[in-house]
Design an enzyme around this catalytic site. Structure first.
Site, PDB file in Angstrom:
ATOM      1  N   LYS A 173      46.865  33.203  37.112  1.00 11.45           N
ATOM      2  CA  LYS A 173      47.509  34.512  37.222  1.00 11.45           C
ATOM      3  C   LYS A 173      47.445  35.013  38.666  1.00 11.45           C
ATOM      4  O   LYS A 173      46.369  35.290  39.184  1.00 11.45           O
ATOM      5  CB  LYS A 173      46.814  35.537  36.308  1.00 11.45           C
ATOM      6  CG  LYS A 173      47.647  36.819  36.171  1.00 11.45           C
ATOM      7  CD  LYS A 173      46.859  37.984  35.652  1.00 11.45           C
ATOM      8  CE  LYS A 173      46.241  38.811  36.749  1.00 11.45           C
ATOM      9  NZ  LYS A 173      47.189  39.453  37.669  1.00 11.45           N
ATOM     10  N   GLY A 204      51.193  39.516  35.291  1.00 17.55           N
ATOM     11  CA  GLY A 204      50.904  40.808  34.672  1.00 17.55           C
ATOM     12  C   GLY A 204      49.650  41.447  35.213  1.00 17.55           C
ATOM     13  O   GLY A 204      49.003  40.925  36.130  1.00 17.55           O
ATOM     14  N   GLY A 206      45.936  43.037  35.758  1.00 15.00           N
ATOM     15  CA  GLY A 206      44.590  42.484  35.641  1.00 15.00           C
ATOM     16  C   GLY A 206      43.877  42.909  34.378  1.00 15.00           C
ATOM     17  O   GLY A 206      43.276  42.095  33.675  1.00 15.00           O
ATOM     18  N   GLY A 210      44.954  39.508  32.776  1.00 12.79           N
ATOM     19  CA  GLY A 210      43.835  38.951  33.561  1.00 12.79           C
ATOM     20  C   GLY A 210      42.568  38.928  32.718  1.00 12.79           C
ATOM     21  O   GLY A 210      41.899  37.897  32.573  1.00 12.79           O
ATOM     22  N   GLU A 248      34.803  35.157  44.411  1.00 10.75           N
ATOM     23  CA  GLU A 248      34.973  35.374  45.854  1.00 10.75           C
ATOM     24  C   GLU A 248      35.394  36.823  46.027  1.00 10.75           C
ATOM     25  O   GLU A 248      36.522  37.185  45.703  1.00 10.75           O
ATOM     26  CB  GLU A 248      36.051  34.446  46.414  1.00 10.75           C
ATOM     27  CG  GLU A 248      35.729  32.973  46.328  1.00 10.75           C
ATOM     28  CD  GLU A 248      34.452  32.596  47.051  1.00 10.75           C
ATOM     29  OE1 GLU A 248      34.094  33.293  48.024  1.00 10.75           O
ATOM     30  OE2 GLU A 248      33.799  31.631  46.633  1.00 10.75           O
ATOM     31  N   CYS A 282      39.695  39.202  53.560  1.00  8.07           N
ATOM     32  CA  CYS A 282      38.286  39.488  53.239  1.00  8.07           C
ATOM     33  C   CYS A 282      37.378  39.096  54.397  1.00  8.07           C
ATOM     34  O   CYS A 282      36.251  39.555  54.489  1.00  8.07           O
ATOM     35  CB  CYS A 282      37.878  38.792  51.956  1.00  8.07           C
ATOM     36  SG  CYS A 282      38.223  37.036  51.970  1.00  8.07           S
ATOM     37  N   GLU A 379      34.013  48.642  51.697  1.00  6.69           N
ATOM     38  CA  GLU A 379      35.159  47.837  52.135  1.00  6.69           C
ATOM     39  C   GLU A 379      36.431  48.677  52.142  1.00  6.69           C
ATOM     40  O   GLU A 379      36.769  49.298  51.133  1.00  6.69           O
ATOM     41  CB  GLU A 379      35.348  46.627  51.206  1.00  6.69           C
ATOM     42  CG  GLU A 379      36.417  45.690  51.719  1.00  6.69           C
ATOM     43  CD  GLU A 379      36.637  44.477  50.832  1.00  6.69           C
ATOM     44  OE1 GLU A 379      36.675  44.643  49.596  1.00  6.69           O
ATOM     45  OE2 GLU A 379      36.785  43.372  51.375  1.00  6.69           O
TER      46      GLU A 379
HETATM   47  O1  TXE Z   1      42.015  43.944  43.512  1.00  7.65           O
HETATM   48  P1  TXE Z   1      41.558  43.367  42.135  1.00  7.65           P
HETATM   49  P2  TXE Z   1      42.739  45.308  43.853  1.00  7.65           P
HETATM   50  C1  TXE Z   1      39.312  44.318  47.585  1.00  7.65           C
HETATM   51  C2  TXE Z   1      39.864  45.351  48.532  1.00  7.65           C
HETATM   52  C3  TXE Z   1      40.769  46.148  47.677  1.00  7.65           C
HETATM   53  C4  TXE Z   1      39.983  46.162  46.383  1.00  7.65           C
HETATM   54  C5  TXE Z   1      40.786  46.423  45.159  1.00  7.65           C
HETATM   55  O2  TXE Z   1      38.822  46.171  49.005  1.00  7.65           O
HETATM   56  O3  TXE Z   1      40.988  47.432  48.160  1.00  7.65           O
HETATM   57  O4  TXE Z   1      39.444  44.878  46.305  1.00  7.65           O
HETATM   58  O5  TXE Z   1      41.967  45.656  45.186  1.00  7.65           O
HETATM   59  C6  TXE Z   1      43.133  40.791  38.724  1.00  7.65           C
HETATM   60  N1  TXE Z   1      40.088  40.868  34.604  1.00  7.65           N
HETATM   61  N2  TXE Z   1      40.014  43.051  47.620  1.00  7.65           N
HETATM   62  O6  TXE Z   1      42.475  46.370  42.847  1.00  7.65           O
HETATM   63  O7  TXE Z   1      41.674  44.376  41.046  1.00  7.65           O
HETATM   64  C7  TXE Z   1      44.326  41.425  39.411  1.00  7.65           C
HETATM   65  O8  TXE Z   1      45.429  41.486  38.528  1.00  7.65           O
HETATM   66  C8  TXE Z   1      40.709  39.843  35.196  1.00  7.65           C
HETATM   67  C9  TXE Z   1      39.331  41.984  48.283  1.00  7.65           C
HETATM   68  O9  TXE Z   1      44.141  45.014  44.117  1.00  7.65           O
HETATM   69  O10 TXE Z   1      40.248  42.748  42.360  1.00  7.65           O
HETATM   70  C10 TXE Z   1      44.517  40.464  40.567  1.00  7.65           C
HETATM   71  O11 TXE Z   1      45.190  39.295  40.119  1.00  7.65           O
HETATM   72  N3  TXE Z   1      41.482  39.977  36.283  1.00  7.65           N
HETATM   73  C11 TXE Z   1      39.943  40.695  48.022  1.00  7.65           C
HETATM   74  C12 TXE Z   1      43.080  40.110  40.958  1.00  7.65           C
HETATM   75  O12 TXE Z   1      42.310  40.406  39.807  1.00  7.65           O
HETATM   76  C13 TXE Z   1      41.644  41.211  36.797  1.00  7.65           C
HETATM   77  C14 TXE Z   1      41.383  40.587  47.817  1.00  7.65           C
HETATM   78  C15 TXE Z   1      42.528  40.901  42.134  1.00  7.65           C
HETATM   79  O13 TXE Z   1      42.681  42.266  41.883  1.00  7.65           O
HETATM   80  C16 TXE Z   1      41.025  42.333  36.216  1.00  7.65           C
HETATM   81  C17 TXE Z   1      41.935  41.729  47.126  1.00  7.65           C
HETATM   82  C18 TXE Z   1      40.217  42.120  35.065  1.00  7.65           C
HETATM   83  N4  TXE Z   1      39.568  43.119  34.467  1.00  7.65           N
HETATM   84  C19 TXE Z   1      41.249  42.922  47.089  1.00  7.65           C
HETATM   85  N5  TXE Z   1      41.363  43.420  36.937  1.00  7.65           N
HETATM   86  C20 TXE Z   1      39.351  39.488  48.657  1.00  7.65           C
HETATM   87  N6  TXE Z   1      38.124  39.138  48.311  1.00  7.65           N
HETATM   88  O14 TXE Z   1      40.003  38.812  49.455  1.00  7.65           O
HETATM   89  C21 TXE Z   1      42.167  43.012  37.938  1.00  7.65           C
HETATM   90  N7  TXE Z   1      42.351  41.667  37.850  1.00  7.65           N
END
Ligand code: TXE
Length: 475
Positions: A173, A204, A206, A210, A248, A282, A379
């Site tokens: 996903k 779709g 998360g 997800g 990660e 990141c 962050e």
């Molecule tokens: O990321 P999410 P978000 C950090 C960055 C950002 C914050 C939130 O600080 O502001 O995270 O970002 C899926 N079960 N990073 O909300 O929610 C979601 O659909 C399973 C750091 O956009 O972590 C997407 O595919 N999956 C980072 C993925 O998780 C779930 C990169 C990441 O989304 C889920 C991005 C659930 N319960 C943001 N909820 C890095 N480490 O590089 C969401 N997802």
């Protein structure tokens, strides 16, 4: 408007419930496609397909699996321009960056694991005259790969390539914010003659699909990249069923500048490590720690370089900094800059949204903050960095280690012993000395502390996506 589809059992299909969400183009702020908001019914179809494909895929010769992955790498390369355009429209990053980094790296990921799998060997221990032990590495089965929006195809492929190479079937996903290149990948998987059901791509939200992938009893390992708060939920859910899990997560990476460094190089690279990809990597160094004696000079040169950054249309080759991924993220970044002001910080440059359509934010440099304030601890994940002074090596290490994160660190010094000493003392999974973002893909990738658990990269990923069986034979 274009409607994206799921990719299940080698075919593009509409979501069973027919529900969609808008895919917004960050550069304009307007919807340019619709993304399926998949449900458990779609997941069941994907699981059925993966289960049916698993016996043949997991027992296919390694050579054949490798050839398919090599072909997929070739096809991505051949489609570089289309893919880069989609990545840039989806994410807001400059088109040149998607062309130079994101898409080539996605191709390299497949190529790397296509080669790694044929070179992968397992361990054997011989107790002379008594017994022989060897370790068989079996694929885990069906695995879930969940990736974020900042480096869409790059991080998506970094997970699915080792999973597939090891003989697993994948339910993947991409982020609902950046689904386009993952959507296109299904077609290339078919052209590469990957058997139907081996790779299934669901789109779709998360918290919906997800979470369902993580919860489903058929997925035996979960590889997740995203925010730390989400990682906590994913980790807790996966561990309920004793699944293998690799996380990660975020970072608040220190970039330590010692007075004996090559200042020119340190300044130029620090601008990159602060603002590349709009600061949405990141591994970006968001806290710049500068030895007091060169603080003013570093600041002067750094701000001078920042003036050269061009924020604007991702399609313009002169643009260095495109749009942030979403309106919500733009507002989050802006709220942190407001917070920095309240916490007593001085904005040296930037500090506001651009007055135009789309989600643009000025590269922002802040000084005068306490190391323990929220701006320096949480962050932000945008084009925002803080400048901080330190007096001694000990203080630099203490401040570097003062956050809950431990993903990466950059050290600038010409003193070899100090470079090693500080690298050993900093709690980070990745440490760069006098450089940033260069890495041999064979090395372990990942963070300490709240930056995650497990490591990706090289054989680490092949080990993660397999179950070791210890076989003992009496001689
Ligand atoms: O990321 P999410 P978000 C950090 C960055 C950002 C914050 C939130 O600080 O502001 O995270 O970002 C899926 N079960 N990073 O909300 O929610 C979601 O659909 C399973 C750091 O956009 O972590 C997407 O595919 N999956 C980072 C993925 O998780 C779930 C990169 C990441 O989304 C889920 C991005 C659930 N319960 C943001 N909820 C890095 N480490 O590089 C969401 N997802």
């Amino acid at each position: 408007m274009q409607k994206i589809q799921n990719f299940i059992n080698g075919k593009y299909v509409d979501p069973v419930k027919g529900e969609y969400i808008d895919n917004v183009e960050p550069a304009t702020g307007k919807a340019f496609a619709q993304v399926p908001n998949s449900s458990i019914e779609d997941l069941e179809l994907a699981i059925d397909a993966a289960q049916a494909a698993f016996p043949a895929w997991s027992t296919m010769s390694v050579d054949k699996r490798s050839r398919i992955l090599h072909k997929l790498a070739d096809l991505i390369e051949q489609n570089l321009d289309d893919y880069a355009l989609m990545e840039s429209r989806d994410n807001g990053k400059p088109l040149w960056l998607a062309k130079a980094v994101d898409i080539p790296r996605a191709s390299t990921n497949f190529r790397f694991y296509a080669s790694a799998i044929v070179n992968f060997s397992t361990e054997a221990q011989v107790s002379e005259g008594f017994m022989v032990n060897y370790t068989r590495r079996a694929p885990v089965g069906i695995v879930g790969c969940i990736s974020p929006w900042n480096l869409p195809l790059y991080l998506f492929s970094w997970k699915i390539a080792p999973a597939l190479a090891m003989g697993n079937c994948v339910i993947a996903k991409p982020s609902e914010l950046t689904p386009m290149t993952a959507y296109l990948l299904g077609k290339l998987a078919n052209e590469a003659e990957m058997p139907a059901g081996v790779l299934n791509i669901l789109h779709g939200e998360g918290k919906g699909i997800g979470q369902a992938i993580v919860e489903h009893e058929a997925t035996k390992a979960i590889s997740f990249t995203g925010g730390t708060a989400t990682g906590k939920i994913v980790g807790a859910t996966a561990s309920q069923q004793f699944k293998k899990v690799s996380l990660e997560l975020g970072g608040k990476n220190p970039n330590i500048i010692f007075a004996d460094c090559d200042l020119d190089e340190a300044v130029k690279t620090s601008v990159k490590s602060s603002f590349t990809n709009q600061g949405e990597i990141c591994l970006c160094g968001s806290r710049i720690l500068i030895e007091e004696s060169i603080y003013e000079e570093f600041k002067r040169q750094f701000l001078e370089e920042c003036e050269k950054l061009v924020v604007g249309d991702p399609m313009d080759p002169k643009t260095t900094t495109g749009a942030l991924v979403s309106e919500a993220h733009l507002n989050k970044v802006d709220s942190y800059v407001q917070l920095a002001r309240e916490e007593g910080g001085t904005i040296l440059t930037g500090g506001k949204k651009l007055d135009r359509e789309g989600f643009y934010y000025e590269p922002t440099v802040i000084e005068g903050l306490d190391e323990n304030c929220r701006t320096n601890q949480e962050e932000i994940f945008g084009p925002v960095v803080t400048l901080n002074k330190f007096k001694s090596e000990e203080e630099a290490i203490e401040v570097a280690n003062s956050t809950r994160y431990g993903l990466s660190c950059t050290i600038w010094t010409s003193n070899l012993q100090r470079a090693h000493r500080v690298a050993h003392a900093v709690q980070s999974g990745i440490i760069w000395v006098n450089c940033w973002l260069v890495r041999d893909l064979r090395t372990p990738f990942g963070g300490m502390k709240d930056s995650g658990i497990g490591r990706e990269g090289g054989d680490e990923a092949l080990r993660f996506f397999s179950e070791p069986q210890n076989i003992c034979i009496k001689l």
